[in-house]
Write a protein that holds these residues in place. Sequence first.
Motif, PDB file in Angstrom:
ATOM      1  N   ARG A   1      12.136  88.058 -21.690  1.00 43.80           N
ATOM      2  CA  ARG A   1      10.852  87.389 -21.416  1.00 43.80           C
ATOM      3  C   ARG A   1       9.721  88.328 -21.828  1.00 43.80           C
ATOM      4  NH1 ARG A   1      12.413  84.932 -15.409  1.00 43.80           N
ATOM      5  NH2 ARG A   1      13.878  83.327 -16.183  1.00 43.80           N
TER       6      ARG A   1
ATOM      7  N   SER B   1      12.675  84.796 -24.949  1.00 44.17           N
ATOM      8  CA  SER B   1      11.981  83.961 -23.985  1.00 44.17           C
ATOM      9  C   SER B   1      10.586  84.571 -23.860  1.00 44.17           C
ATOM     10  CB  SER B   1      12.718  83.921 -22.640  1.00 44.17           C
ATOM     11  OG  SER B   1      12.111  82.980 -21.771  1.00 44.17           O
TER      12      SER B   1
ATOM     13  N   TYR C   1       7.028  81.725 -18.934  1.00 40.91           N
ATOM     14  CA  TYR C   1       7.929  81.142 -17.934  1.00 40.91           C
ATOM     15  C   TYR C   1       7.242  81.026 -16.574  1.00 40.91           C
ATOM     16  CZ  TYR C   1      12.123  80.855 -14.927  1.00 40.91           C
ATOM     17  OH  TYR C   1      13.062  80.482 -13.995  1.00 40.91           O
TER      18      TYR C   1
ATOM     19  N   PHE D   1      18.152  87.257 -21.470  1.00 42.22           N
ATOM     20  CA  PHE D   1      16.889  86.618 -21.867  1.00 42.22           C
ATOM     21  C   PHE D   1      15.762  87.646 -21.828  1.00 42.22           C
ATOM     22  CE2 PHE D   1      19.499  83.389 -19.732  1.00 42.22           C
ATOM     23  CZ  PHE D   1      19.686  82.526 -20.802  1.00 42.22           C
TER      24      PHE D   1
ATOM     25  N   TRP E   1      14.348  76.495 -23.042  1.00 44.55           N
ATOM     26  CA  TRP E   1      14.766  77.512 -24.021  1.00 44.55           C
ATOM     27  C   TRP E   1      15.926  78.336 -23.463  1.00 44.55           C
ATOM     28  CZ3 TRP E   1      10.546  81.560 -25.798  1.00 44.55           C
ATOM     29  CH2 TRP E   1      10.982  82.239 -26.948  1.00 44.55           C
ATOM     30  N   GLU E   2      15.772  78.812 -22.232  1.00 44.31           N
ATOM     31  CA  GLU E   2      16.820  79.625 -21.628  1.00 44.31           C
ATOM     32  C   GLU E   2      18.051  78.781 -21.297  1.00 44.31           C
ATOM     33  OE1 GLU E   2      15.337  82.013 -18.419  1.00 44.31           O
ATOM     34  OE2 GLU E   2      13.664  82.825 -19.598  1.00 44.31           O
TER      35      GLU E   2
ATOM     36  N   CYS F   1       9.962  77.359 -21.709  1.00 43.52           N
ATOM     37  CA  CYS F   1      10.801  78.532 -21.436  1.00 43.52           C
ATOM     38  C   CYS F   1      12.046  78.160 -20.631  1.00 43.52           C
ATOM     39  CB  CYS F   1       9.994  79.600 -20.703  1.00 43.52           C
ATOM     40  SG  CYS F   1       8.721  80.385 -21.718  1.00 43.52           S
TER      41      CYS F   1
ATOM     42  N   ARG G   1      12.646  76.160 -30.578  1.00 41.58           N
ATOM     43  CA  ARG G   1      13.327  77.087 -29.675  1.00 41.58           C
ATOM     44  C   ARG G   1      14.599  76.477 -29.091  1.00 41.58           C
ATOM     45  NH1 ARG G   1       8.284  78.408 -30.189  1.00 41.58           N
ATOM     46  NH2 ARG G   1       7.557  80.531 -29.759  1.00 41.58           N
TER      47      ARG G   1
END
Length: 300
Positions: free
Chosen positions: A165, A116, A120, A163, A147-148, A144, A89
């Motif tokens: 989620r 995402s 998170y 993003f 990743w973001e 997460c 990721r």
Amino acid sequence: MEHARIAVAGASGLIGSALARSLTADGHTVLRLVRRAPRSEDEVRWDPGRGTVDAAGLAGCDAVVNLAGAGVGDRRWTDAYKELIRSSRVRGTTALAEAVAGLPEDARPRVFLNGSAIGYYGETGDRAVDEDAPPGEGFLPQVCVEWEAAAAPAREAGVRTVFARTGLVVAPGGGAWGRLFPLFRAGLGGRLGNGRQYWSYIALHDEVAALRHLLDTEGLSGPFNLTAPEPLTNREITAAMAHVLRRPAVFAVPAPVLRTVLGEMAGDVLGSARVVPARLLESGFRFAFPRIEGAIRAAL
């Protein structure tokens, strides 16, 4: 977007393939990112493991969508597989974001939509959380967050960055429900652990519609929870599955058994994530399948 060129990483996955079909059906051009030599004009070479991408192939795209990453539920979480979940990721997102940022300004996409997950937020118990909630603690929340953060180059270059989620996608072709459907059809379904943990789900139809809404709606950026408006407990979802499929749901898998079979991943199955899509609803999105029984029927 009218007749847009949209690059999709992860186009062979459950969500990516459904999104690509939807976009193509409406006349858009979908460029698929592939890990091998391209075989046609609608393929772009990349290697998320090494963090490389053919940036020239992204030039002139209206949007870049990144849904790529090793499956969280595909294997037992060994240290090596956890690193693959993270690196697939973070490195892939970094490569795409840097490629986008490095394009001439007039060749950059208007939007970078990055995958995402509601992982998170970590464990939320009975507490409902929206996009303003801080990240939780543990492996998946940390993944997460990284990743973001990896999308920063695109955002800093002025590209609208979003993003998605995503929650548990109700579909027979993969993810958690890909395993649940066969069990319930065989009459072997039942709650997991005590069944009181919240599952934040979304119908595959609504997942694709929400992604397209985020692509099309100017001004939307940052995190959006892609989950149905009312999360339910595992016990409630089990009852809905049994009702729709007309099968008994008398089996229960005790928590210790899940921990033995799944290892550390059992924490994700037994954990409670009560996540609501506040920003998505505020942006005007309307769910076609806001309730679990409709989502299950849509999947069938």
